[in-house]
Scaffold this motif. Structure first.
Motif, short mmCIF file in Angstrom:
data_model
loop_
_atom_site.label_atom_id
_atom_site.label_comp_id
_atom_site.label_asym_id
_atom_site.label_seq_id
_atom_site.Cartn_x
_atom_site.Cartn_y
_atom_site.Cartn_z
N ALA A 111 38.29 43.38 46.73
CA ALA A 111 39.01 42.10 46.70
C ALA A 111 39.33 41.69 45.26
N ALA A 112 38.38 41.92 44.35
CA ALA A 112 38.61 41.58 42.95
C ALA A 112 39.74 42.42 42.35
N GLN A 113 39.77 43.71 42.72
CA GLN A 113 40.82 44.59 42.22
C GLN A 113 42.19 44.17 42.71
N GLN A 114 42.24 43.65 43.94
CA GLN A 114 43.52 43.24 44.53
C GLN A 114 43.81 41.76 44.27
N ASN A 115 42.91 41.10 43.54
CA ASN A 115 43.07 39.68 43.23
C ASN A 115 43.27 38.86 44.51
N THR A 116 42.41 39.11 45.48
CA THR A 116 42.49 38.38 46.75
C THR A 116 41.08 38.06 47.20
N SER A 117 40.94 37.51 48.40
CA SER A 117 39.62 37.16 48.93
C SER A 117 39.21 38.18 49.99
N ILE A 118 37.91 38.18 50.29
CA ILE A 118 37.39 39.08 51.33
C ILE A 118 38.10 38.83 52.66
N GLY A 119 38.39 37.57 52.94
CA GLY A 119 39.01 37.23 54.21
C GLY A 119 40.38 37.83 54.40
N ASN A 120 41.04 38.20 53.30
CA ASN A 120 42.38 38.77 53.40
C ASN A 120 42.37 40.29 53.48
N LEU A 121 41.18 40.89 53.40
CA LEU A 121 41.08 42.34 53.51
C LEU A 121 41.11 42.76 54.97
#
Length: 532
Positions: free
Chosen positions: A300-310
């Motif tokens: 999530a950090a690598q994609q600059n997003t949150s866990i919920g969006n994975l």
């Protein structure tokens, strides 16, 4: 005769009882095998996602309730049945009542179906160990394309006879390893295999978790998993998910622990061993949750997003798409990948051994075969089904459907029947309660509460799960968006029908061993249930 051969025969003789039935070499050997059976693929790829989607840290409340209220009581029931009546699942239920042999074969056939597709997933894991060495799938989204190309997935869920040769070679390795272990017998094969693979699994997985915890974003992943959402506890589906996870995770009520317990010595600590195995299994699930979500936090950090969006936080997607995508982005990803997929393979092999042993034990006793002969009699057709049904270009689709129906209908039905029959059909629960206390020397530790849970609470809950599953599959299918009703009928209801017909056929075949000539372990305890 050589000295080594004499010693080998002497060891084999020591590990059999007075009737010649095999025994575990030690209580520790049984415990390691029981833990190895319980710790499987579902601990790694199912528990973390289920916990995350059902309240995070708050999920541990219904999880512990399910463990204490359903998992451990049914595990004790399996142990008591197997140890007191000392046989494979068909032999045990026939010894309780000749009318119940069908239930034993129902459990055997369930294990046969499960092991044919379970072996394929382990084969995928083995192949991915080698792919991980040079991160063969490349960067990012290529992981999904690589997996689909590797299994040569058909564009649509329509049965294909074309085998996937990339899968066939590691699949052959899996079956050779497992059948050698089964063929060598309980103490020299199954016990030794678990003593090798389980410690390797624990060491590898602990190393993997420690590495995951050092990744950037790991803390955010752990916060996402364990931050409690107590409002979720108001939802019935959360409690249902907890009971279902415990039930499947502990390998109870479909012959595995019953069969393993039948090889214990006459005086064995069933209660203590059951508690240790249960809590060891749950501890590994929590460890898996930490490792998986620390890794997802990094992604999530690598994609600059949150866990919920994975996407893909559990199941096959987590293991063969999400994790490879993470591995390609992290420093030292190749080593991490090798550790992860070796862990999957070892977890799968210990569980697969237990599945195969349920089938091999039933066949061996029915037809009076030695371990090596029964291993081949079971293993050759199972390996053929693995390759021709689940190792084909349509294998991922048929695997998904068969797994859903066999577990939601076949396994749950088995558990409901075992509870109801022992509680009300033959009214055997009080005797089994006394057996647990007597052989474990625990006084009245297993009391009336156990009979109440096994006879009322667990079957009531599982009956609801079973009826809901059947009605849901009839009305809406398992996954109407992905599969036609014809495909689901063929592989879903078809697999249940295979189990039913197979159980009926084996029940009608005459026994080649004197299965009815049996005296259960004598209980020198009072009618109120204590030990000596």
């Amino acid at each position: 005769m050589s000295t080594s051969r004499t010693e080998s025969r002497g060891t084999a003789a020591k590990n059999t009882d007075a009737s010649g039935r095999e025994q575990w070499g030690s209580q520790l050997g049984f415990l390691v095998a029981a833990i190895g059976s319980a710790i499987g693929l579902g601990n790694i790829w199912r528990f973390p996602g289920v916990a995350y989607e059902n309240g995070g840290g708050a999920f541990m409340i219904p999880y512990v309730v399910a463990l204490l209220g359903a998992g451990i009581p049914i595990l004790f029931l399996d142990y008591a049945l197997g140890h007191r009546f000392r046989g494979s699942a068909p032999a045990v239920f026939r010894r309780i009542s000749k009318k119940l042999e069908f239930l034993g074969w129902w459990q055997v056939l369930l294990c046969f179906v499960i092991m044919t597709y379970y072996a394929v997933i382990i084969a995928w894991s083995l192949r991915y160990v080698f792919y991980s060495a040079n991160v063969a799938w490349g960067k990012g989204s290529n992981a999904a394309n690589h997996f689909n190309n590797f299994i040569e997935a058909a564009p649509a869920p329509q049965y294909s006879l074309a085998p996937v040769w990339n899968v066939a070679l590691p699949l052959a390795v899996v079956w050779i390893v497992v059948l050698v272990a089964i063929g060598r017998g309980v103490s020299r094969g199954i016990e030794v295999a678990n003593k090798v693979f389980l410690p390797l699994l624990v060491v590898l997985f602990v190393a993997l978790v420690l590495r995951a915890l050092t990744l950037p974003g790991a803390s955010e992943g752990l916060n996402a998993l364990w931050t409690p959402d107590f409002s979720a506890l108001k939802e019935p589906k959360v409690w249902l998910a907890a009971f279902t996870q415990i039930f499947y995770s502990l390998s109870v009520a479909f012959g595995i622990m019953l069969t393993y317990a039948s090889y214990l010595r006459r005086r064995s600590n069933l209660v203590g061993t059951g508690l240790v195995a249960s809590f060891a299994n749950s501890s590994f699930e929590i460890l898996a949750g930490i490792g998986v979500f620390a890794t997802l936090g990094f992604m999530a950090a690598q994609q600059n997003t949150s866990i919920g969006n994975l996407e893909g936080v559990q199941g096959i997607k987590l293991s063969f798409i999400t994790f490879p995508a993470v591995i390609s982005e992290m420093p030292g990803g190749a080593i991490f990948g090798v550790l992860f997929f070796l862990s999957l393979a070892f977890a799968g092999i210990t569980s697969l051994i237990s599945l195969v042993q349920v089938v091999a034990a039933g066949v061996a006793e029915k037809f009076n075969l030695r371990p090596a002969a029964s291993a081949m009699a079971v293993g050759i057709p199972a390996a053929a089904v693995s390759l021709m049904v689940f190792g084909t270009k349509s294998g991922i689709y048929s695997l998904d459907v068969v797994d859903a129906y066999i577990n939601a209908i076949g396994v749950v039905a088995s558990a409901v029947l075992v509870c109801l029959i022992t509680a009300y059909g033959v009214r055997n629960l009080k005797q089994l309660q006394r057996h647990l206390n007597f052989v474990s020397e625990t006084g009245n530790l297993v009391g009336a509460w156990w009979r109440w849970l096994v006879g009322v609470v667990v079957p009531a809950f599982l009956s609801y799960v079973l009826v809901s599953g059947i009605v849901g599959y009839i009305r809406n299918q398992y996954d109407a968006k992905s599969y036609t009703r014809g495909f689901e009928n063929a592989f879903g209801w078809g697999s249940v029908a295979v189990v039913f017909v197979g159980a009926l056929v084996f029940t009608l075949i005459r026994w080649r061993t004197p299965v009815d000539d049996f005296e259960p372990i004598s209980l020198e305890a009072s009618n109120t249930g204590g030990a000596r």
